[in-house]
Structure formats: C-alpha cells, structure tokens
Design an enzyme around this catalytic site. Structure first.
Site, PDB file in Angstrom:
ATOM      1  CG  ASP A 129      -2.504 -18.119  -1.867  1.00 11.84           C
ATOM      2  OD1 ASP A 129      -2.408 -18.143  -3.111  1.00 11.84           O
ATOM      3  OD2 ASP A 129      -2.009 -17.220  -1.172  1.00 11.84           O
ATOM      4  CG  HIS A 136       6.494 -13.624  -2.263  1.00 14.35           C
ATOM      5  ND1 HIS A 136       6.175 -12.347  -1.852  1.00 14.35           N
ATOM      6  CD2 HIS A 136       5.761 -14.463  -1.482  1.00 14.35           C
ATOM      7  CE1 HIS A 136       5.278 -12.406  -0.868  1.00 14.35           C
ATOM      8  NE2 HIS A 136       5.008 -13.681  -0.633  1.00 14.35           N
ATOM      9  CD  GLU A 202       0.624 -12.545  -0.686  1.00 17.03           C
ATOM     10  OE1 GLU A 202       0.080 -13.621  -1.028  1.00 17.03           O
ATOM     11  OE2 GLU A 202       1.456 -12.462   0.242  1.00 17.03           O
ATOM     12  CD  GLU A 204      -1.073 -15.407  -4.580  1.00 14.64           C
ATOM     13  OE1 GLU A 204      -1.498 -16.550  -4.833  1.00 14.64           O
ATOM     14  OE2 GLU A 204      -0.964 -14.945  -3.427  1.00 14.64           O
ATOM     15  CG  ASP A 234      -3.546 -13.983  -0.809  1.00 21.86           C
ATOM     16  OD1 ASP A 234      -4.551 -13.788  -0.112  1.00 21.86           O
ATOM     17  OD2 ASP A 234      -2.528 -14.580  -0.395  1.00 21.86           O
ATOM     18  NE  ARG A 238       2.002  -8.613   2.858  1.00 19.51           N
ATOM     19  CZ  ARG A 238       1.929  -9.716   2.116  1.00 19.51           C
ATOM     20  NH1 ARG A 238       1.821 -10.906   2.712  1.00 19.51           N
ATOM     21  NH2 ARG A 238       1.955  -9.651   0.819  1.00 19.51           N
ATOM     22  CD  GLN A 241       1.321 -12.929   5.981  1.00 22.72           C
ATOM     23  OE1 GLN A 241       1.021 -11.893   5.389  1.00 22.72           O
ATOM     24  NE2 GLN A 241       1.978 -13.912   5.393  1.00 22.72           N
ATOM     25  CE  LYS A 254      -1.456 -14.392   3.109  1.00 27.03           C
ATOM     26  NZ  LYS A 254      -0.741 -13.832   1.956  1.00 27.03           N
ATOM     27  CB  THR A 258      -8.953 -14.100  -2.819  1.00 29.70           C
ATOM     28  OG1 THR A 258      -8.416 -14.442  -1.538  1.00 29.70           O
ATOM     29  CG2 THR A 258      -7.969 -14.495  -3.908  1.00 29.70           C
ATOM     30  CD  GLU A 359       8.020  -9.779  -2.432  1.00 37.24           C
ATOM     31  OE1 GLU A 359       6.820  -9.938  -2.739  1.00 37.24           O
ATOM     32  OE2 GLU A 359       8.953 -10.345  -3.026  1.00 37.24           O
TER      33      GLU A 359
HETATM   34 MN    MN Z   1      -0.802 -15.449  -1.385  1.00 37.35          MN
END
Ligand code: MN
Length: 416
Positions: A129, A136, A202, A204, A234, A238, A241, A254, A258, A359
C-alpha cells in the site's frame, strides 16, 4: 457522436451501465452455490469465460486451460499479446452484427448478473500500500505532526509505501469486523487493549501486476506490466495507527481487511482516460520521471449508508501506479503476477474531496453531518461503499461498487 461500442446485447448499450462493450472487465462468479467460474461483465449479464474455454469456443491459450483455477492469474501469466487477442475476439463476439450462431453461444454461456455471487477476481500474490495522494498526505501529516512537518522530506521524491498482507484482501460485500488493538490516548501513560473507536476507510485505486519482473523496471515498462485496476478500501484503525506507526509504519491498524471491487477493469479499457500526474514541485529522479500520461481520469466517490459523503478523482494521485511499481522494483526485488498495489488515499483540494473520515471530520474535531447522524468515524452496522467510473462520450467504464458493512467487535479471546 458517441464513442459507445454497440453490442447486440441491448443492456450493454444503456448509457447508465457500468459494463458497455468498451469495458469488458474480468471477475469470478458463482450461481446457486455452484462452482466458481471466471466471467466477463457485459451489460446486465456475465459471460461464462470458463465455460466458453471448456467447450472450446474461446480459448486464451490453445495449449492449456487457464480459466479453470478459478481466478484470472493464469490468464494474466500469458502476457499482453494474449490479453489483447482475447479481448479482441470477445469484443467481436459481443459486438453488434455478430453471427446468430455466435450470439447463441454467448446466450448459452452467460448468466444474469442479478443471479450471480461475485468472488475474488484474482489470487493476490503480495499486497503493498502506497501513500501517493498529496492532499491526503498533507492533511494527515498536518493532523499528526503539524503543518510545518506535514510532508516528510522524502515525499516529493518517491512514492512512500509499506508491505501489507495479501491474506487481508477480501472482495466487495464481505462484512468487516471492528478490530481490537492497543490504543493510547495522547495524555495517558499506558495503552489499553480495546475495540478501535476510530475505524475508518481509505478510498484508493488498486493496480494489479500482470507481467512478472525480476529486477529494476523503467516507468514505461512498469506501466506495460499492469494488467488492470480495482477500487480498494484500506480499512484503517486510526487509534491503533497513531500509537504504533513510529518507527516502522502502519501494522495492525491496516491488518483487519482490505476490500476490493469485484471486477478487474483492464488497462486496455482505461486507455482513453489516461491523464498526466499533477505538476511537479520538485523534479523526480530520472528512474521515476514521467514519460507519457499514466494516471487515469476516474471519478470516485464514497457513500455511507447510501449517502454520498465524498467525491474525488484518481487524477489527483501525485505518483501514478506505474511510478509506484517502478519504485517498488527499483532495488531489484521480483514482482509477481497478482501483486496488488494500493495507491494511498485519494483526496482532492476541497473538504468534500477527502477520501477518509479522518480527513472529512478532521480527526473527529468536525463531525460530518449525515442522514445517519453525526459521524467522526465508522459506527457499528454502517455500510461504506466506494464507487468509480470513467466517463466517455455516450458510455462509462464502471468498476462496480466496493462495499463493506462494519460489524460490532467480536468477543476477543484475550480481552481484559
Ligand atoms: Mn492506505
């Protein structure tokens, strides 16, 4: 004048279909708990590619069966000449004016999409990834480290990435369990082990390596080696993380899942939508420099329980998938058929263009007002979906949705 390639299958000519003859994406399906089979989407039907091959009507390789796996890896292994030939022949069989005899064969070897269950379209060899979206990276860096240190010094020189886990990749429609993990509040002395409270998406783009390599690749070679693309979510915890990411990057944050969209949209289908990467703030080193347009104009959006909460475009990626792959191979490591490269979250310049809840709610400080109530992060039983399509004149190249519902955390065997 429309650029739609007309099919004798009327549903493929509808302006709103994701799957006109121009698309022909590859997936894996089953009907009524039957065998898994390779299929090609066209209008509201799925052509049974495994059946066509077994009956000798359309064989990608005259010397071996490659669609009985059931996944598209063996087909990818055949290489670009075979990919091109197969797409050409299938295209002719489905095009307006095809012989009645050919139409009868397709009708026999196809099923209504509404009756089918979709499965993983390919076997993920390895999963990487990246973090190739500039808006971002700037937004997250600002929240985690402040505006002065938002972009790390290496960011404008190479696509940053981490090695994920192929085993975590699931197909659209798979339920996702809220993960447990180590969480530490900023002012706490010690972490706790608990279900994530800041579970996120996420948005992507995933690129699939179709041609293997064993050594460095030019960006042009890398572009040629990519077989196709999927939407990729993904899922990211948070809070896990924030506590774990230094010094080696994301790990358990993560590792839950996915999700990818069920159809591989081929590089060939996206050819009319190639577009350049954004302007370079600093010139790239020659081995990563842009040669021709290798990004794609794909309109992307996110829905929460059916309500759109964000929209952006894959042309926002600062590094194309080809540049990600060229960087990946630059130290000499082999790349394999079925390697999956996530792009990193694709956000745009405006608030409504942000591809993650982190975000959109600015770290939970500005909860999003939605029809389901205020949202900083995902609540149990929320369904999140990614959508994507390139819009041509009179047709669209759609990906099909990339959906997942978040289930409450399971009882954890080692929970305190
Ligand atoms: Mn990602």
């Amino acid at each position: 004048m429309s650029d739609l390639k007309r099919s004798w299958l009327e549903s493929a000519n509808a302006p709103e279909t994701d799957f006109p003859l121009n698309n022909l994406p590859y997936g894996v399906f089953s009907v009524d708990d039957g065998d898994l089979r390779c299929g090609v989407a066209i209008g509201d039907r799925i052509v049974d590619a495994t059946g066509l091959e077994a009956a000798g009507h359309l064989r990608p390789d005259p010397d071996a069966y490659v669609l009985d796996a059931p996944n598209w890896n063996d087909f990818m292994e055949l290489g670009p000449v075979a990919w091109y030939a197969y797409r050409q022949v299938l295209s002719m069989m489905l095009a307006e004016g095809a012989d009645d005899h050919v139409q009868d064969i397709i009708t026999t070897f196809s099923v209504p999409m509404a009756k089918a269950t979709l499965h993983m379209p390919f076997k993920v060899a390895e999963y990487t990834d990246f973090y190739a979206g500039r808006h971002h990276a700037t937004n997250v860096g600002t929240m985690f480290r402040g505006p002065e240190n938002a972009l790390p010094p290496n960011w404008l020189h190479m696509p940053i990435g981490y090695n994920g886990r192929a085993s975590s990749v699931v197909v659209s429609g798979t339920d996702i369990r809220r993960p447990w993990g180590q969480l530490k509040a900023p002012n706490a002395d010690t972490p706790v082990f608990a279900p994530s409270k800041r579970f996120d998406i996420e948005l992507e783009l995933g690129a699939i390596v179709g041609t293997p390599s064993d050594g460095p690749l030019t960006v042009d070679q890398a572009f040629e080696n990519i077989f196709g693309y999927v939407l990729l979510n993904d899922w990211s915890a948070r809070d896990i993380q924030a506590w774990e990411y230094q010094p080696l990057g994301p790990f358990q944050a993560k590792a839950t899942a996915t999700t990818i969209s069920p159809w591989i949209v081929t590089a060939a289908a996206l050819k009319p939508f190639r577009t350049a990467t954004p302007p370079r703030e600093k010139p790239l080193l020659p081995h990563l420099a842009d040669t021709t347009p290798m990004n794609h104009d794909i309109a992307l959006s996110v829905t929460l329980n059916g309500e759109q909460i964000a929209q952006t475009n894959s042309n926002e990626l600062y590094y194309s998938s080809a540049q990600q792959l060229a960087h990946h191979a630059s130290a000499g490591g082999p790349m394999r058929v079925g390697d999956l490269l996530g792009s990193g979250t694709i956000s745009g310049p405006e608030k409504r263009n942000r591809g993650s809840l982190l975000e959109l709610s600015w770290g939970g400080k500005e909860p999003l007002e939605t029809a389901s109530g205020p949202r900083s992060f995902i609540e149990d039983n929320d369904t999140l979906a990614l959508h994507g399509a390139s819009h041509g004149d009179g047709y669209r190249i759609g990906f099909g949705p990339c959906t997942g519902r978040v289930m409450p955390a399971a009882e954890h065997p080692f929970a305190p």
